[in-house]
Write a protein that holds these residues in place. Structure first.
Motif, PDB file in Angstrom:
ATOM      1  N   LYS A  46      -7.828   3.841   1.719  1.00  0.00           N
ATOM      2  CA  LYS A  46      -6.950   4.936   2.110  1.00  0.00           C
ATOM      3  C   LYS A  46      -5.737   4.416   2.898  1.00  0.00           C
ATOM      4  N   CYS A  47      -4.579   4.974   2.588  1.00  0.00           N
ATOM      5  CA  CYS A  47      -3.359   4.541   3.278  1.00  0.00           C
ATOM      6  C   CYS A  47      -3.082   5.490   4.437  1.00  0.00           C
ATOM      7  N   LYS A  48      -2.445   4.945   5.459  1.00  0.00           N
ATOM      8  CA  LYS A  48      -2.143   5.741   6.652  1.00  0.00           C
ATOM      9  C   LYS A  48      -1.207   6.922   6.363  1.00  0.00           C
ATOM     10  N   CYS A  49      -0.460   6.837   5.258  1.00  0.00           N
ATOM     11  CA  CYS A  49       0.501   7.910   4.944  1.00  0.00           C
ATOM     12  C   CYS A  49      -0.202   9.170   4.443  1.00  0.00           C
ATOM     13  N   GLY A  50      -1.484   9.065   4.120  1.00  0.00           N
ATOM     14  CA  GLY A  50      -2.245  10.235   3.678  1.00  0.00           C
ATOM     15  C   GLY A  50      -2.317  10.358   2.163  1.00  0.00           C
ATOM     16  N   MET A 109       2.424  -0.448  -3.590  1.00  0.00           N
ATOM     17  CA  MET A 109       3.031   0.717  -4.233  1.00  0.00           C
ATOM     18  C   MET A 109       1.991   1.719  -4.735  1.00  0.00           C
ATOM     19  N   HIS A 110       2.062   2.938  -4.211  1.00  0.00           N
ATOM     20  CA  HIS A 110       1.169   3.999  -4.679  1.00  0.00           C
ATOM     21  C   HIS A 110       1.476   4.311  -6.142  1.00  0.00           C
ATOM     22  N   LEU A 111       0.433   4.417  -6.949  1.00  0.00           N
ATOM     23  CA  LEU A 111       0.637   4.795  -8.346  1.00  0.00           C
ATOM     24  C   LEU A 111       0.993   6.270  -8.406  1.00  0.00           C
ATOM     25  N   GLU A 125       6.191   2.520  -2.971  1.00  0.00           N
ATOM     26  CA  GLU A 125       5.655   2.066  -1.694  1.00  0.00           C
ATOM     27  C   GLU A 125       6.084   3.022  -0.579  1.00  0.00           C
ATOM     28  N   CYS A 126       5.162   3.323   0.322  1.00  0.00           N
ATOM     29  CA  CYS A 126       5.519   4.187   1.441  1.00  0.00           C
ATOM     30  C   CYS A 126       5.965   3.317   2.611  1.00  0.00           C
ATOM     31  N   MET A 127       6.287   3.963   3.740  1.00  0.00           N
ATOM     32  CA  MET A 127       6.868   3.209   4.855  1.00  0.00           C
ATOM     33  C   MET A 127       5.872   2.266   5.527  1.00  0.00           C
ATOM     34  N   ASN A 128       4.607   2.315   5.113  1.00  0.00           N
ATOM     35  CA  ASN A 128       3.630   1.380   5.684  1.00  0.00           C
ATOM     36  C   ASN A 128       3.743  -0.030   5.095  1.00  0.00           C
ATOM     37  N   GLU A 129       4.590  -0.173   4.090  1.00  0.00           N
ATOM     38  CA  GLU A 129       4.884  -1.495   3.502  1.00  0.00           C
ATOM     39  C   GLU A 129       3.622  -2.228   3.071  1.00  0.00           C
TER      40      GLU A 129
END
Ligand SMILES: [Zn+2]
Length: 419
Positions: free
Chosen positions: A294-298, A241-243, A234-238
């Motif tokens: 798409k997640c904000k973390c890119g 969990m990204h595979l 999981e990135c900081m966007n909570e």
């Protein structure tokens, strides 16, 4: 040219040559590595189950000669024999890379002081984080499974900024700190990376309320079979969990075991770069919901946004499947309780009995006693209508449930004990 696919083909060739069990499975389906030309062909390959791995215990699944194995780690073995996984020199490097990715995803940098509260034994958590974080160059405090008081001592003295632990242990630290009049919010912690148990959203809220709302609380997912943590990160966007893109994932229908195009299904994982213990289409028994948004973390890798059932989380009571995380969510949605609970399943006259012990958030005063009896009745009824199973819910005074050392055990299944 697809480099990842080429690496997979190399691995498949090796498995076909060296792993007798999987070779036989492929033969039965009349298939050889030559028949696999692209990613979509992969679904023609047989699935691998945990039973397949355990068939030639303990070394039957290894694809290298024994003298290439440099390290062993193993699952906890709570549901049977521990599953033992060997690592070659290259596997140790792969694992290191995996933890580095995981740590970066959590937002950990080399400026951090990271306290690892996982055991440093056969369990993959402690040593793998130690190894990976060494590469990152941050400060490491390997407190392992030492007493809560000592964990708090080092946390204060060395100004820990990142805690790596399980969700229940994070809360246990907080409760002990409260007794010792230590204000967790005044410490230097900015990130809590949890794993080993599933983090429910209600638990995330509890941890944030305890440590401060600006503290990032994220989780990772992994298993002994895939070198430990970092299969999902999981990135900081909570937001799930990204595979890990260094694996190949599929979803299958958990009943028919056929590929599904839905976003919900049983997660199947294929390793690409694992030398000693490669897995082709391994059925995890974990039922997940994926998001491709798409997640904000890119990071474009899909995310596990929900576990609809994790194999190590499932209970079968009176023939009904029920998940510990569902029970936890149910309990935590009531404002009267703290985080400490235990589920006890026993058998009487051949019938399963479900008992849940949970602590009231404060000391129960004699005048509250009546109120508690009312809560109990209401909650038991609500439980029955939600899950379709009768349960006895005991509301206890705070600190009635003894915390277990190390990994907190939420479930005591007395049905398995011989009398
Ligand atoms: Zn993200």
């Amino acid at each position: 040219m697809d480099k990842k696919f080429d690496a997979f083909k190399q691995e498949l060739n090796r498995v076909y040559k060296k792993n007798k069990n999987y070779h036989k499975k492929m033969q039965e389906q009349n298939i050889t590595p030559e028949d696999i030309h692209n990613w979509s062909d992969i679904k023609r390959l047989p699935l691998t189950t945990k039973e397949d791995i355990l068939a030639n215990y303990p070394n039957g699944w290894n694809c290298v000669n024994e003298n290439h194995i440099k390290l062993y780690h193993a699952s906890s073995g709570t549901t049977g024999k521990p599953l033992i996984v060997g690592l070659t020199e290259n596997d140790i490097k792969t694992r290191q890379k995996q933890i580095l990715e995981d740590a970066k995803m959590a937002g950990i940098t080399k400026k951090d002081t990271v306290q690892i509260c996982y055991g440093f034994g056969m369990f993959t958590g402690g040593l793998s984080f130690y190894d990976g974080l060494k590469e990152l160059g941050c400060k490491i405090i390997p407190t392992g499974t030492m007493s809560t008081e000592m964990q708090l001592f080092y946390m204060q003295q060395l100004k820990t900024t990142v805690l790596i632990t399980s969700p229940s242990h994070a809360m246990h630290l907080y409760e002990t700190a409260k007794d010792l009049k230590i204000n967790m919010k005044a410490l230097s912690i900015r990130i809590i990376r949890v794993g080993s148990e599933l983090l429910t959203e209600s638990m995330r809220r509890k941890i944030k309320a305890a440590y401060g709302k600006n503290v990032s609380v994220t989780q990772d997912y992994g298993m002994t079979e895939t070198l430990g943590p970092g299969l999902g990160m999981e990135c900081m966007n909570e937001n799930g969990m990204h595979l890990n893109p260094n694996y190949y994932f599929e979803l299958i229908d958990s009943k028919t075991k056929k590929p599904t195009t839905k976003n919900v299904g049983e997660l199947v994982v294929t390793t690409i770069y694992n030398e000693c213990f490669p897995l082709i289409r391994y059925t995890t028994n974990d039922l997940v919901e994926l998001s491709h948004e798409k997640c904000k973390c890119g990071c474009s890798s899909p995310r596990i946004v929900k576990f609809l059932g994790r194999s190590d989380d499932m209970l079968k009571v009176k023939g009904v499947k029920i998940f510990v995380s569902q029970i936890e969510d149910f309990l935590f949605n009531h404002p009267y309780f703290n985080h400490q609970y235990e589920i006890v399943i026993s058998k009487e006259n051949y019938k399963d009995i479900l008992t849940i012990n949970i602590e009231y958030k404060d000391e129960i005063t004699p005048s509250q006693r009546k109120q508690i009896v009312k809560y109990k009745e209401n909650i038991e009824q609500e439980f029955k209508s939600k899950f379709g199973i009768k349960s006895t819910i005991n509301i206890l005074s705070t600190k009635s449930i003894k915390p277990y050392p190390g990994k907190i055990i939420r479930v005591r299944d007395l049905r398995k004990l011989k009398v």
